[in-house]
Scaffold this active site. Structure first.
Site: not given
Ligand code: TRH
Length: 363
Positions: A258-261, A18, A20
């Protein structure tokens, strides 16, 4: 190009998971809400967007949600109008027809390749670098999110920290340690559950769907909720992005990935543990080390050791039981450090704002 750069096209191909689409969706909403841009979000997989935005209708080629025009990106793509700014998210490769239309435009659009987040110092040097097209009159710029003022910063809605603090004021204190779990299947989840079951204090583990819930079910069987020792496991349905934020704000410890969380956990300013997205040749471990070097630089020596040990153990490089035990002992100190960390990060540009300013400087 319109001096206002009103029309933005964001292109996103979903690789997996999720992250990207999560980042593109967050950016699109912020550009609309805070910068009054007209944003089209082109996404090749509406199924991945729907959990983040349940209003999305999978059957529609175009639709409007939260003020963003969402276009199901299928090939061949029809080019009606070219935006003033084109964001190619994560080198997703724009359609050839689209690039040709950009080159043919009287006013060339500002073309941005939005990159993945890394704390590695080379991102400072690569941020905003220009890459002229080999044959067409177009220049693409690389835009790096990051942790320093030399990068494009991190996505942060302008009222985010105030909303977080207002929510904290409304929270009823829990008699258990509230923990959220969002990780990849490679995380040592079974070991974490054993450790939490032995906990001297009650623990409520909020388990995200997908890989985290599968790892828990693999260890405990069935679909939960489960109870073992002092541990209660509470699986949750995938939450819309803003609700997931609120979960992070409420929890005492957040396991993120990942990145966003990972970024949202930093804005939540609660103690957190990060599992980077696995990459070839251990590149994710270099990302982990680079982040840790920045993150713990302002901590006391003891807290720094403890935080590093836990992040490393969660990424299968150490003794998780010992690391968790030590982490709990300094949790209040890490919590107050994380508030300062979030405040310092908020001193850097927010990514949407930085993008708007950068693009208008290219007119
Ligand atoms: O889903 P991810 O593993 O995404 C990853 C990374 O972005 C990685 O860099 C990228 O290469 C890869 O995808 C393809 O983890 P991430 O980045 O945390 O994205 C999850 C998104 O889902 C984020 O926007 C938060 C959101 N989310 C919710 O909105 N509700 C939920 O309930 C949960 C668990 C997550």
């Amino acid at each position: 190009m319109s001096p206002m750069q009103l029309n933005w096209d964001i292109f996103c191909r979903v690789i997996d998971n999720y992250g990207d689409i999560g980042i593109c969706w967050r950016l699109a909403r912020q550009l609309v809400r805070e910068h009054h841009k007209r944003v089209r979000l082109w996404v090749d997989d509406l199924h991945s967007l729907r959990p983040l935005c349940p209003e999305v209708d999978l059957g529609l080629a175009t639709q409007c949600c939260h003020g963003v025009e969402i276009v199901h990106w299928t090939e061949p793509v029809a080019v009606d109008r070219v935006g003033d700014v084109i964001i190619e998210a994560f080198a997703c490769e724009l359609p050839a027809l689209w690039i040709a239309a950009m080159a043919a435009a009287t006013q060339k659009p500002c073309w941005i390749n939005l990159e993945y987040l890394t704390a590695e110092s080379w991102a400072d040097g690569c941020h905003a670098m220009a890459s002229p097209h080999p044959t067409l009159p177009l220049i693409k710029h690389f835009f790096f999110p990051g942790f320093s003022s030399a990068t494009g910063g991190l996505l942060r809605e302008h009222n985010l920290l105030a909303m977080r603090d207002a929510e904290a004021g409304r929270c009823v204190a829990s008699d258990a340690l509230e923990v959220s779990l969002f990780c990849y299947e490679s995380a040592p989840v079974a070991e974490l559950l054993d450790i939490l079951m032995d906990s001297p204090m009650p623990v409520r583990l909020h388990v995200a769907p997908g890989q985290p819930a599968a790892a828990v079910a693999n260890k405990l069987g069935s679909t939960g909720p489960w109870q073992g020792g002092n541990l209660k496991l509470l699986p949750f349905e995938f939450l819309p992005q803003d609700e997931y934020d609120r979960l992070l704000w409420r929890c005492d410890v957040n396991f993120v990935r990942g990145e966003d969380s990972f970024v949202r956990a930093q804005w939540a300013a609660r103690p957190f543990v990060w599992q980077p997205y696995q990459q070839a040749a251990g590149a994710h471990l270099e990302k982990l080390d680079a982040f840790l070097a920045r993150y713990v630089a302002g901590m006391s020596a003891n807290c720094a050791t403890v935080a590093v040990d836990l992040f490393q153990a969660w990424n299968s490089r150490g003794d998780l039981r010992q690391a968790w035990h030590d982490f709990l002992a300094v949790r209040p100190e890490i919590a107050s450090y994380n508030r300062r960390w979030a405040e310092n990060l908020a001193g850097n540009p927010d990514l949407a704002d930085a993008l708007v300013k950068f693009c208008s400087s290219k007119v």
